[in-house]
Write a protein that holds these residues in place. Structure first.
Motif, mmCIF file in Angstrom:
data_model
loop_
_atom_site.group_PDB
_atom_site.id
_atom_site.type_symbol
_atom_site.label_atom_id
_atom_site.label_comp_id
_atom_site.label_asym_id
_atom_site.label_seq_id
_atom_site.Cartn_x
_atom_site.Cartn_y
_atom_site.Cartn_z
ATOM 1 N N ASN A 1 -27.478 23.826 -13.727
ATOM 2 C CA ASN A 1 -27.200 22.651 -14.540
ATOM 3 C C ASN A 1 -28.402 21.718 -14.379
ATOM 4 O OD1 ASN A 1 -26.378 20.107 -15.495
ATOM 5 N ND2 ASN A 1 -24.225 20.667 -15.195
ATOM 6 N N VAL A 2 -29.311 21.772 -15.329
ATOM 7 C CA VAL A 2 -30.595 21.080 -15.189
ATOM 8 C C VAL A 2 -30.403 19.589 -14.937
ATOM 9 C CG1 VAL A 2 -32.776 20.558 -16.341
ATOM 10 C CG2 VAL A 2 -31.741 22.821 -16.576
ATOM 11 N N LYS A 3 -29.503 18.976 -15.709
ATOM 12 C CA LYS A 3 -29.316 17.523 -15.592
ATOM 13 C C LYS A 3 -28.870 17.152 -14.175
ATOM 14 C CE LYS A 3 -28.116 16.302 -20.290
ATOM 15 N NZ LYS A 3 -26.928 16.241 -21.136
ATOM 16 N N LEU A 4 -27.859 17.906 -13.706
ATOM 17 C CA LEU A 4 -27.330 17.623 -12.355
ATOM 18 C C LEU A 4 -28.417 17.811 -11.299
ATOM 19 C CD1 LEU A 4 -23.746 19.061 -11.784
ATOM 20 C CD2 LEU A 4 -24.617 16.768 -11.291
ATOM 21 N N GLU A 5 -29.184 18.894 -11.432
ATOM 22 C CA GLU A 5 -30.195 19.192 -10.424
ATOM 23 C C GLU A 5 -31.286 18.124 -10.386
ATOM 24 O OE1 GLU A 5 -31.299 23.303 -10.956
ATOM 25 O OE2 GLU A 5 -29.220 23.896 -10.547
ATOM 26 N N ILE A 6 -31.676 17.635 -11.566
ATOM 27 C CA ILE A 6 -32.671 16.557 -11.609
ATOM 28 C C ILE A 6 -32.071 15.313 -10.948
ATOM 29 C CG2 ILE A 6 -33.904 14.972 -13.143
ATOM 30 C CD1 ILE A 6 -34.373 17.329 -15.015
ATOM 31 N N ALA A 7 -30.808 15.036 -11.259
ATOM 32 C CA ALA A 7 -30.160 13.831 -10.722
ATOM 33 C C ALA A 7 -30.112 13.879 -9.201
ATOM 34 C CB ALA A 7 -28.750 13.699 -11.304
ATOM 35 N N TRP A 8 -29.681 15.031 -8.621
ATOM 36 C CA TRP A 8 -29.548 15.017 -7.163
ATOM 37 C C TRP A 8 -30.871 15.249 -6.430
ATOM 38 C CZ3 TRP A 8 -25.522 19.224 -8.164
ATOM 39 C CH2 TRP A 8 -26.079 20.509 -8.082
ATOM 40 N N THR A 9 -31.945 15.450 -7.184
ATOM 41 C CA THR A 9 -33.271 15.435 -6.557
ATOM 42 C C THR A 9 -33.847 14.020 -6.627
ATOM 43 O OG1 THR A 9 -33.593 17.686 -7.316
ATOM 44 C CG2 THR A 9 -35.558 16.509 -6.569
ATOM 45 N N LEU A 10 -33.670 13.385 -7.785
ATOM 46 C CA LEU A 10 -34.252 12.055 -7.987
ATOM 47 C C LEU A 10 -33.528 10.980 -7.167
ATOM 48 C CD1 LEU A 10 -35.292 11.565 -11.721
ATOM 49 C CD2 LEU A 10 -36.720 11.695 -9.667
ATOM 50 N N ALA A 11 -32.197 11.053 -7.141
ATOM 51 C CA ALA A 11 -31.437 9.980 -6.480
ATOM 52 C C ALA A 11 -31.823 9.841 -4.999
ATOM 53 C CB ALA A 11 -29.936 10.213 -6.650
ATOM 54 N N PRO A 12 -31.834 10.938 -4.198
ATOM 55 C CA PRO A 12 -32.226 10.784 -2.790
ATOM 56 C C PRO A 12 -33.677 10.318 -2.661
ATOM 57 C CG PRO A 12 -31.191 12.917 -3.136
ATOM 58 C CD PRO A 12 -31.407 12.318 -4.481
ATOM 59 N N ALA A 13 -34.576 10.788 -3.565
ATOM 60 C CA ALA A 13 -35.973 10.367 -3.487
ATOM 61 C C ALA A 13 -36.070 8.859 -3.697
ATOM 62 C CB ALA A 13 -36.806 11.112 -4.526
ATOM 63 N N LEU A 14 -35.265 8.371 -4.636
ATOM 64 C CA LEU A 14 -35.255 6.934 -4.940
ATOM 65 C C LEU A 14 -34.736 6.140 -3.732
ATOM 66 C CD1 LEU A 14 -36.046 5.931 -7.782
ATOM 67 C CD2 LEU A 14 -33.645 5.286 -8.074
ATOM 68 N N VAL A 15 -33.630 6.636 -3.143
ATOM 69 C CA VAL A 15 -33.043 5.968 -1.977
ATOM 70 C C VAL A 15 -34.069 5.919 -0.841
ATOM 71 C CG1 VAL A 15 -31.284 6.169 -0.171
ATOM 72 C CG2 VAL A 15 -30.661 6.550 -2.558
ATOM 73 N N LEU A 16 -34.748 7.057 -0.600
ATOM 74 C CA LEU A 16 -35.735 7.108 0.489
ATOM 75 C C LEU A 16 -36.922 6.186 0.205
ATOM 76 C CD1 LEU A 16 -35.734 10.846 1.590
ATOM 77 C CD2 LEU A 16 -34.761 8.870 2.749
ATOM 78 N N ALA A 17 -37.302 6.068 -1.073
ATOM 79 C CA ALA A 17 -38.413 5.186 -1.426
ATOM 80 C C ALA A 17 -38.033 3.738 -1.097
ATOM 81 C CB ALA A 17 -38.759 5.333 -2.898
ATOM 82 N N VAL A 18 -36.788 3.365 -1.401
ATOM 83 C CA VAL A 18 -36.320 2.003 -1.096
ATOM 84 C C VAL A 18 -36.326 1.782 0.420
ATOM 85 C CG1 VAL A 18 -34.318 0.456 -1.168
ATOM 86 C CG2 VAL A 18 -34.954 1.772 -3.198
ATOM 87 N N VAL A 19 -35.798 2.761 1.182
ATOM 88 C CA VAL A 19 -35.752 2.642 2.648
ATOM 89 C C VAL A 19 -37.175 2.522 3.200
ATOM 90 C CG1 VAL A 19 -35.219 3.912 4.780
ATOM 91 C CG2 VAL A 19 -33.542 3.818 2.915
ATOM 92 N N PHE A 20 -38.089 3.324 2.664
ATOM 93 C CA PHE A 20 -39.483 3.253 3.106
ATOM 94 C C PHE A 20 -40.060 1.866 2.829
ATOM 95 C CE2 PHE A 20 -43.995 3.456 1.934
ATOM 96 C CZ PHE A 20 -44.538 3.930 3.117
ATOM 97 N N GLY A 21 -39.815 1.359 1.628
ATOM 98 C CA GLY A 21 -40.364 0.061 1.230
ATOM 99 C C GLY A 21 -39.913 -1.063 2.148
#
Ligand code: CUA
Length: 338
Positions: A90-110
């Motif tokens: 499911n391409v949409k789902l897979e993109i979502a669960w790759t992007l969401a954690p990356a976004l969360v980690l970027a915020v934590v890093f910042g």
């Protein structure tokens, strides 16, 4: 049958989770120093960061577990011969669960980077203190004030103090949870940290890097006091050691200067210049001794001199096999070193 197995394993997991929670929360007793009760802006920045990241982690947990529970219940097999719908990818789902954690980690890093940056800026006018880690005690020097002491750091309220830390032997870590973050003390390398205490009181420090047998007993005390109290303390520390007045104390001084004590300890104004153990020039003015593990009083000094190894196993002071008489004299001398 299957249902009861499922509920059994569910209650087993709940029990495990409760057990872990009970053990971890029991270790946070009311007296234990906690970085979540900050007494300086530095510690406050660290505890704020903790709460923000904890909040993010809770949100992630709730969202992920809700989705998991929803899927478990919603897509449960209704009968033994039911075949689930066969899907692939499911391409949409897979993109979502790759992007969401990356976004969360970027915020934590910042936000982490921003906090580290804000603490890395050293204030211009600060009280300079040098702390040297030893197995298993702390040498404390105020180079601009000409003071050398041990296991106890006095600081004036609302004034920045900057610390240069290093080690005499192995790697230690300087940590006062309520006042600032940890900083490693490395032999041959000078590290720096600072904080500006905004609360009066006594704060507990602890070595935070495993450094040998008495690591857990390598503690220290930070006393934050009003400027006038601090200045009075400085005045007392700057004078040479008091000369013993009573006969017993004089005898104690002889024991001290002619015995093994001088090999390891310094008392200013005498020929005791050892540097292996703590400077004892004003030992009686301290609240604690033995790496801040013993309250300073006659009974504890006696117990220590009788056998330092049972009190703080592994420490470098040997049992000198002193007689009761010698111990009484030594205590009288030490207690005169105010
Ligand atoms: Cu020093 Cu652990």
């Amino acid at each position: 049958m299957r249902g009861s197995q499922r509920s059994n394993s569910f209650s087993l997991i709940s029990l495990l989770v409760l057990g872990v929670l009970a053990v971890t929360s029991a270790s946070c007793s009311a007296q234990a120093p906690s970085s979540l009760s900050p007494a300086s802006p530095n510690a406050a920045a660290i505890s704020n960061l903790f709460y923000i990241i904890f909040g993010i982690a809770v949100a992630v947990f709730v969202i992920v577990e809700s989705l998991l529970l929803y899927s478990v219940i919603r897509f449960q097999r209704k009968s033994d011969d039911e075949m689930p719908k066969q899907v692939h990818g499911n391409v949409k789902l897979e993109i979502a669960w790759t992007l969401a954690p990356a976004l969360v980690l970027a915020v934590v890093f910042g936000i982490t980077f921003q906090t580290i940056n804000s603490l890395a800026e050293f204030p211009k006018d600060s009280l300079k203190i040098k702390v040297t880690g030893h197995q298993w005690w702390w040498q404390v020097e105020y180079p601009d004030l000409g003071i050398v002491t041990a296991n106890e750091i006095h600081l004036p309220l609302d004034q920045a103090a900057s610390f240069t830390v290093e080690s005499k032997d192995v790697i230690h870590s300087f940590w006062v949870p309520e006042l600032g973050g940890k900083i490693d003390m490395i032999p041959g390398k000078k590290n720096q940290t600072w904080f500006r205490p905004f609360k009066l009181g006594t704060f507990h420090g602890q070595c935070a890097e495993f450094c040998g047998m008495a690591h857990a007993n390598m503690r220290f005390t930070v006393i934050v006091e009003r400027a006038d109290q601090f200045n009075a303390w400085v005045g007392k520390q700057q004078v040479a050691a008091a000369a013993p007045q009573t006969d017993l104390a004089k005898r104690g001084q002889q024991e001290f200067l002619q015995g093994a004590c001088v090999a390891c300890h310094t008392v200013s104004g005498t020929n005791a210049k050892g540097t292996i153990g703590p400077d004892l020039t004003h030992i009686a003015s301290r609240q604690t001794f033995a790496g801040s593990t013993m309250e300073m009083n006659t009974d504890n000094l006696r117990a220590w001199l009788q056998d330092p190894q049972t009190i703080k196993p592994g420490n470098l002071m040997p049992n000198l096999k002193l007689s009761a008489d010698q111990i009484n004299a030594l205590i009288a001398y030490l207690e005169a070193l105010k």
